[in-house]
Scaffold this motif. Structure first.
Motif, PDB file in Angstrom:
ATOM      1  N   TYR A 103     -18.308 -21.051  20.718  1.00 22.93           N
ATOM      2  CA  TYR A 103     -17.487 -21.592  21.405  1.00 22.93           C
ATOM      3  C   TYR A 103     -16.644 -21.440  20.122  1.00 22.93           C
ATOM      4  O   TYR A 103     -14.844 -22.006  20.965  1.00 22.93           O
ATOM      5  CB  TYR A 103     -17.929 -23.452  21.522  1.00 22.93           C
ATOM      6  N   TYR A 105     -26.366 -34.284  22.861  1.00 19.98           N
ATOM      7  CA  TYR A 105     -27.965 -33.348  22.561  1.00 19.98           C
ATOM      8  C   TYR A 105     -28.929 -34.094  22.476  1.00 19.98           C
ATOM      9  O   TYR A 105     -29.020 -34.794  21.964  1.00 19.98           O
ATOM     10  CB  TYR A 105     -27.037 -32.593  21.941  1.00 19.98           C
ATOM     11  N   ASN A 157     -14.159 -25.884  29.441  1.00 24.07           N
ATOM     12  CA  ASN A 157     -15.118 -26.093  28.364  1.00 24.07           C
ATOM     13  C   ASN A 157     -15.509 -26.809  28.017  1.00 24.07           C
ATOM     14  O   ASN A 157     -14.870 -27.353  27.556  1.00 24.07           O
ATOM     15  CB  ASN A 157     -14.375 -24.769  27.590  1.00 24.07           C
ATOM     16  N   LYS A 175     -27.954 -33.382  30.208  1.00 27.74           N
ATOM     17  CA  LYS A 175     -27.328 -32.960  31.668  1.00 27.74           C
ATOM     18  C   LYS A 175     -26.091 -32.969  32.580  1.00 27.74           C
ATOM     19  O   LYS A 175     -25.710 -34.049  32.481  1.00 27.74           O
ATOM     20  CB  LYS A 175     -28.990 -32.812  32.293  1.00 27.74           C
ATOM     21  N   PRO A 176     -25.407 -31.788  32.942  1.00 23.76           N
ATOM     22  CA  PRO A 176     -24.324 -32.311  33.140  1.00 23.76           C
ATOM     23  C   PRO A 176     -24.076 -33.077  34.195  1.00 23.76           C
ATOM     24  O   PRO A 176     -23.037 -33.366  33.675  1.00 23.76           O
ATOM     25  CB  PRO A 176     -23.943 -30.878  33.626  1.00 23.76           C
ATOM     26  N   GLU A 196     -20.176 -33.037  23.447  1.00 23.70           N
ATOM     27  CA  GLU A 196     -21.142 -33.202  24.382  1.00 23.70           C
ATOM     28  C   GLU A 196     -21.926 -34.006  23.310  1.00 23.70           C
ATOM     29  O   GLU A 196     -22.809 -33.732  22.311  1.00 23.70           O
ATOM     30  CB  GLU A 196     -21.373 -32.321  25.425  1.00 23.70           C
ATOM     31  N   ASP A 245     -22.493 -27.251  25.691  1.00 23.29           N
ATOM     32  CA  ASP A 245     -23.480 -27.380  26.976  1.00 23.29           C
ATOM     33  C   ASP A 245     -24.862 -28.347  26.297  1.00 23.29           C
ATOM     34  O   ASP A 245     -25.390 -27.832  25.547  1.00 23.29           O
ATOM     35  CB  ASP A 245     -23.795 -25.908  27.203  1.00 23.29           C
ATOM     36  N   THR A 253     -27.454 -29.212  27.373  1.00 27.09           N
ATOM     37  CA  THR A 253     -29.484 -27.829  27.685  1.00 27.09           C
ATOM     38  C   THR A 253     -29.498 -26.861  27.429  1.00 27.09           C
ATOM     39  O   THR A 253     -30.514 -26.690  27.900  1.00 27.09           O
ATOM     40  CB  THR A 253     -29.064 -28.007  29.564  1.00 27.09           C
ATOM     41  N   LEU A 254     -28.551 -26.694  26.161  1.00 27.42           N
ATOM     42  CA  LEU A 254     -29.488 -25.410  25.856  1.00 27.42           C
ATOM     43  C   LEU A 254     -30.474 -25.369  25.145  1.00 27.42           C
ATOM     44  O   LEU A 254     -30.621 -26.636  24.496  1.00 27.42           O
ATOM     45  CB  LEU A 254     -27.992 -25.081  24.469  1.00 27.42           C
ATOM     46  N   SER A 271     -22.973 -38.129  31.489  1.00 25.19           N
ATOM     47  CA  SER A 271     -22.900 -36.964  30.572  1.00 25.19           C
ATOM     48  C   SER A 271     -20.646 -36.731  30.351  1.00 25.19           C
ATOM     49  O   SER A 271     -20.386 -37.196  31.484  1.00 25.19           O
ATOM     50  CB  SER A 271     -23.327 -35.500  31.191  1.00 25.19           C
ATOM     51  N   TYR A 304     -24.046 -20.648  19.623  1.00 25.95           N
ATOM     52  CA  TYR A 304     -23.523 -20.877  21.340  1.00 25.95           C
ATOM     53  C   TYR A 304     -22.238 -21.511  20.556  1.00 25.95           C
ATOM     54  O   TYR A 304     -20.999 -21.830  21.161  1.00 25.95           O
ATOM     55  CB  TYR A 304     -24.492 -21.924  22.097  1.00 25.95           C
TER      56      TYR A 304
END
Length: 638
Positions: free
Chosen positions: A135, A87, A117, A90-91, A85, A120, A122-123, A96, A131
């Motif tokens: 994963y 970085y 899964n 936003k989802p 994804e 993410d 947005t972290l 995205s 994270y």
């Protein structure tokens, strides 16, 4: 014996490769393999899938959705892990991978959201390392991935494991290669809007999958596939690490496989059926590899470079050389519409009728002059009835400030004539307000689209007039698909085809010129080509189609290989200059176009460099030396 022959044929390939006729048939096969894994699990047993995004797996997901709807394939016990994804991301953003997966798969099957899964985006950066570790651990706790599907980027990346990635790398934050960001620029409305970083599964994570399938479609992926399959293992091409896996298979369509040795230079790995085109390709390849003119190739050259069978079956070698030299020489013509009152048996175009009706289809408003501007001008100068059809408005590829500048001119001009320009000023202010707040890749307002389309319309007309066309032979189709594809991927092309049929039936051409360079990164050229071919097929009951030839041109994005060329139109230095001036009429594309692709040169420079290189290629084969050459391949409808 068949097995031994296959091993010999694939001896340059360092991992298993399966080639399908089309991307569609390959995608259906992959989808069914996924379905078989899901169905093979006993009640309650989970299937763990590693999923990819991008254009490559879209048809796989479409087939999985069909299997779910029509054949009852259930995803209740499926757990998925996506490769990567952007970085930050936003989802709910259109770019995205959450949005991509929902649109193409998850919203259409019965998978539970808790089993999905996706990294993410947005972290907070402080939590990313922990994270990513979790994963990895979650995949491990589930017993690893049953199957990981992959695409491949033009840098050789898998996931977002860019050049320099280690073979034991885990899930982590990475910096994206500039080429990867350029390839994504269309989705983001410009490279400057593409995130610099991404979260990706590591190569080490991918390696732990019980099965790995890497998919690639189209000739655009051919060169990187060759490196991944036949090249040395190197961090410069991360996909080469897959050669170390016992559980990997590359699944390709014919385009993506076309540069592999068994398809590109098959005489190096097997006995061949020596048909005319293959002989031409092999002899030109040999001359190019040895930097020799065709007529200087020797029997020893043939024998030392895998072509002994050709020399034996079709020799003596000098006769082969003369035959190929003549074939290449006969592609050269200064009469792209055919030479009147001449023997046309050895010419690429017919002598009759002496004055032809020709239509040049231009996917974007500048492809005609960029790709075949010299031939365009030559056809007009030689008295043919030439029409040009601009298939799309090209309104996407105009800078926002250019649109404002043109409206400012209109306001000033109206004011100078004493006309009321109140409405125009109000429209201008709303345009400025919109563009000030405009988000990356946000669709323009209808008014802004109109202005941008008019800019390109004016440039296209100016270029065609410069080539010598009267206005009634300039056709602005503005096919509807172009704007529709900006808001939906599911577009019906029926009205585009019907409109093209009407134009063709009106002109009744003897020649159709259409773009054949499908390396266009936005895909417009291929869509426009398909529309023309569909229209022509539907018109085959019309008498004029029986004497209409279709010629493909390239130039904006790539060029034909020398052995493919069936008509080469030489240009003098003066004609190269005239072509350049025609291209310069497209001022909005000058200096820095909105979508330049991965070639830093301006379009006019690309065009001149490519046509000069085609001329040099002919010269190196021992033929006459020209300033430049525009190349064409005849397309024959089955």
């Amino acid at each position: 014996m068949a097995r031994l022959n296959l091993l010999e044929e694939t001896r340059y390939e360092k991992l298993p490769v399966t080639v399908f006729p089309t991307a569609n048939s390959a995608s259906i096969s992959v989808a069914r393999r996924i379905a078989d894994i899901i169905k093979s699990k006993s009640d309650g047993e989970k299937t763990v899938l590693g999923l990819a995004t991008g254009a490559t797996p879209v048809k796989v997901y479409a087939e999985l959705v069909r299997l779910h709807r029509e054949e009852g394939l259930s995803f209740k016990n499926v757990i998925t892990f996506n490769l990567d994804e952007y970085y930050p991301m936003k989802p709910l953003a259109a770019q995205s991978y959450v949005a991509f997966m929902k649109e193409n798969l998850f919203d259409h099957v019965d998978i539970e959201w808790k089993n999905i899964n996706i990294p993410d985006g947005t972290l907070d950066a402080d939590y990313l390392q922990a994270y990513c570790y979790e994963y990895e651990q979650k995949i491990t706790r589930l017993g690893g991935l049953d199957l990981q599907i992959l695409g491949i980027g033009r840098t050789g990346h898998i996931g977002f494991n860019e050049p320099g990635s280690a073979p034991n790398s885990g899930t982590r934050l990475v910096t994206l290669d500039d080429l990867t960001r350029r390839d994504a620029s269309h989705d983001f409305g410009g490279k400057e809007n593409v995130p610099v970083k991404a979260i990706t599964m590591g190569i080490g994570t991918i390696f732990k999958a019980k099965e790995i399938i890497l998919m690639a479609w189209s000739q655009k992926k051919a060169s990187i596939i060759k490196k991944a399959v036949e090249g040395e293992i190197s961090s410069d091409v991360p996909a080469t690490y897959l050669q170390l896996s016992d559980n990997v298979e590359f699944i390709l369509d014919e385009g993506a496989a076309s540069s592999l040795t068994r398809f590109d230079t098959p005489w190096l790995v097997k006995d061949c059926v020596w048909k005319d085109l293959l002989i031409k390709k092999a002899v030109i390849w040999l001359a190019t590899a040895l930097n020799k003119p065709v007529l200087k190739l020797t029997e020893e050259d043939y024998n030392n470079h895998g072509m002994a069978q050709l020399a034996t079956e079709k020799g003596p070698v000098y006769n082969i050389n003369i035959n190929i030299f003549n074939k290449v020489q006969h592609t050269i013509t200064g009469w792209p519409g055919g030479k009147p009152d001449a023997d046309d048996s050895q010419r690429p175009e017919r002598a009759n009728p002496a004055k032809k009706r020709s239509v040049i289809f231009s996917p974007h408003p500048d492809d005609d002059v960029i790709s075949m501007g010299g031939t365009f001008i030559r056809l007009v100068d030689q008295g043919h009835e030439v029409h040009v059809a601009y298939q799309t408005s090209g309104n996407t590829a105009v800078w926002d400030d250019d649109a404002l500048r043109y409206v400012e001119f209109a306001i000033d001009f109206a004011e100078s004539q004493g006309q009321d320009n109140t409405k125009l000023k109000t429209l201008y202010q709303s345009m400025r307000q919109f563009l000030t707040a405009k988000q990356p890749n946000q669709a323009d307002t209808p008014e802004i689209k109109t202005v941008k389309g008019l800019i390109r319309k004016g440039e296209a007309i100016a270029g065609a007039r410069f080539a010598g066309l009267p206005d009634n032979q300039i056709h602005l189709q503005d096919l509807p698909f172009y704007d529709r594809l900006k808001v939906s991927k599911n577009v019906d092309f029926e009205d585009d085809i019907v409109q093209t049929m009407q134009l063709l039936n009106e002109i009744k051409p003897h020649q159709i010129f259409t773009a054949g360079d499908f390396a266009d990164p936005n895909g417009t050229h291929k869509v426009c080509f398909d529309i023309i071919i569909n229209a022509f097929k539907r018109l085959q009951h019309e008498a004029w189609t029986k004497d209409c030839w279709i010629w493909l041109y390239r130039g904006a994005w790539q060029e034909f290989e020398t052995h493919e060329i069936e008509m080469a139109v030489p240009l003098s230095p003066q004609e190269v200059l005239r072509k350049r001036l025609a291209i310069f009429k497209h001022q909005s594309q000058k200096d820095l176009p909105v979508f330049p692709g991965d070639d830093a040169r301006e379009f006019w420079v690309r065009a001149e460099d490519r046509t000069r290189e085609t001329a040099c290629a002919y010269d190196r084969l021992g033929l006459a030396e020209y300033e430049a050459m525009e190349a064409f391949v005849r397309y024959k409808i089955d």
